[in-house]
Design an enzyme around this catalytic site. Structure first.
Site, PDB file in Angstrom:
ATOM      1  N   HIS A 126       7.313   9.411 -10.583  1.00 19.87           N
ATOM      2  CA  HIS A 126       6.460   8.795  -9.572  1.00 19.87           C
ATOM      3  C   HIS A 126       7.087   8.834  -8.187  1.00 19.87           C
ATOM      4  CE1 HIS A 126       3.162   6.468 -11.889  1.00 19.87           C
ATOM      5  NE2 HIS A 126       3.561   7.513 -12.598  1.00 19.87           N
ATOM      6  N   VAL A 147       5.432  11.605  -4.470  1.00 19.18           N
ATOM      7  CA  VAL A 147       5.052  10.997  -3.188  1.00 19.18           C
ATOM      8  C   VAL A 147       6.208  11.189  -2.200  1.00 19.18           C
ATOM      9  CG1 VAL A 147       4.275   8.902  -2.029  1.00 19.18           C
ATOM     10  CG2 VAL A 147       3.722   9.273  -4.450  1.00 19.18           C
ATOM     11  N   ARG A 163       9.999   7.727 -15.809  1.00 13.42           N
ATOM     12  CA  ARG A 163       8.748   7.615 -15.044  1.00 13.42           C
ATOM     13  C   ARG A 163       9.007   7.307 -13.578  1.00 13.42           C
ATOM     14  NH1 ARG A 163       4.507   3.442 -14.732  1.00 13.42           N
ATOM     15  NH2 ARG A 163       2.470   4.466 -14.561  1.00 13.42           N
ATOM     16  N   PRO A 200      -1.043  11.225 -10.411  1.00 13.07           N
ATOM     17  CA  PRO A 200      -2.083  11.446 -11.428  1.00 13.07           C
ATOM     18  C   PRO A 200      -2.464  10.136 -12.110  1.00 13.07           C
ATOM     19  CG  PRO A 200      -0.316  13.063 -11.638  1.00 13.07           C
ATOM     20  CD  PRO A 200       0.169  12.020 -10.672  1.00 13.07           C
TER      21      PRO A 200
END
Length: 328
Positions: free
Chosen positions: A67, A71, A63, A161
């Site tokens: 993540h 970005v 994850r 999201p």
């Protein structure tokens, strides 16, 4: 004539330099083969140790890579400390974890080849190894990323999201970073491992609000299980497995769960149960539930695509000595 010749030479040198930088900016499988030849063994050893200590860490490391890439691209900006950084964005606060494990991996890598390997590449390798060590597929990670200098909390709040969003909104966020609908479904399959906090699905359970019926797309047996795991008036920090049958095994059972109304998050179940899913994602959920090889193949392709979202390469960025701070 002499001036023209000098200009030609200068142009030739500049062209060669540009080609060299462009070549170096491309991610490759063997980027560290000479500069840090034992890199993969070092990372896998530390990831294995972390997962042995806590199986959940496999999902957490996977994850972190996800993540990070959504970005500013895959630049390890999520690892930078600071109250105004991505760590404290709503989608990451009290949710993203595994930073200490990344520190341990980075220290081991630095001991072997100091100042060579970026934190962004470490995240990519650790994510791959987390999948592999959980029973999932193996793939060759493309490397050569450098670390970004800025952590963008505002962008993290906008671009990542959310488990509460509609399928249309989720697809739009994937498209914004160059991914497609297949990538949405394949990468969502990462929820075959890991845990979710009650806070991320409590809105689907009537016992939290005290009024109204539970989400109609939830299996009735699952509702009871979740209500027991997430007591009324709790702080929402209790956790439950995404896949309650094979919680630590990376397989395609996640998609079977969606067919049976057992997707924990709204953002998971919407891939099959929403009206929008009929023309976008439902058929893929059905395919993956019956064909683990296809899921693994598409997951690999999507992970590689995600790892190529706007990487910092060439002469840009830096190789951080400490993943938490920009080099002085």
């Amino acid at each position: 004539m002499q001036k023209s010749y000098k200009l030609t030479c200068i142009y030739f040198v500049l062209t060669c330099l540009m080609l060299f930088v462009a070549a170096r900016s491309q991610l490759t499988e063997d980027f560290y083969v000479k500069t840090c030849p034992n890199l993969f063994n070092i990372v896998r050893k530390e990831v294995r140790n972390a997962i042995k200590f806590e199986m959940r860490m496999a999902a957490s490391l996977l994850r972190l890579h996800f993540h990070d890439c959504f970005v500013n691209g895959c630049d390890a900006s999520i690892l930078l400390d600071g109250n105004d950084g991505e760590k404290f964005a709503a989608p990451n606060l009290n949710s993203a974890r595994g930073y200490e494990v990344v520190d341990t991996i980075k220290n081991a890598v630095e001991s072997a080849c100091s100042g060579i390997v970026s934190c962004a590449d470490i995240l990519a390798i650790a994510a791959r190894d987390s999948v592999l060590l959980s029973g999932g597929p193996l793939w060759k990670v493309l490397l050569g990323r450098r670390d970004g200098l800025v952590s963008n909390q505002t962008e993290a709040n906008i671009s990542l999201p959310s488990p509460f969003e509609t399928l249309e909104a989720i697809i739009a966020k994937f498209i914004a970073v160059g991914l497609n609908t297949t990538d949405v479904v394949a990468l969502s399959g990462a929820h075959t491992i890991g845990l979710s906090r009650c806070a991320f699905f409590s809105n689907r359970l009537s016992n939290f609000s005290g009024t109204g019926a539970p989400d109609s797309t939830l299996d009735s047996t699952l509702i009871s299980e979740l209500q027991s795991a997430c007591p009324v008036n709790s702080d929402g920090n209790n956790t439950v497995p995404f896949d309650r049958n094979s919680r630590d095994l990376f397989d395609n059972h996640y998609f079977s769960n969606l067919l049976n109304g057992r997707g924990i998050l709204h953002s998971d179940q919407t891939l099959f149960s929403s009206d929008a899913a009929v023309s976008t994602t439902r058929s893929l959920v059905q395919l993956y539930s019956n064909n683990s090889a296809l899921f693994f193949s598409d997951f690999i392709n999507s992970m590689i695509k995600m790892g190529n979202i706007s990487p910092v390469t060439g002469l840009n960025g830096q190789i951080r000595k400490n993943c938490r701070v920009v080099n002085p």
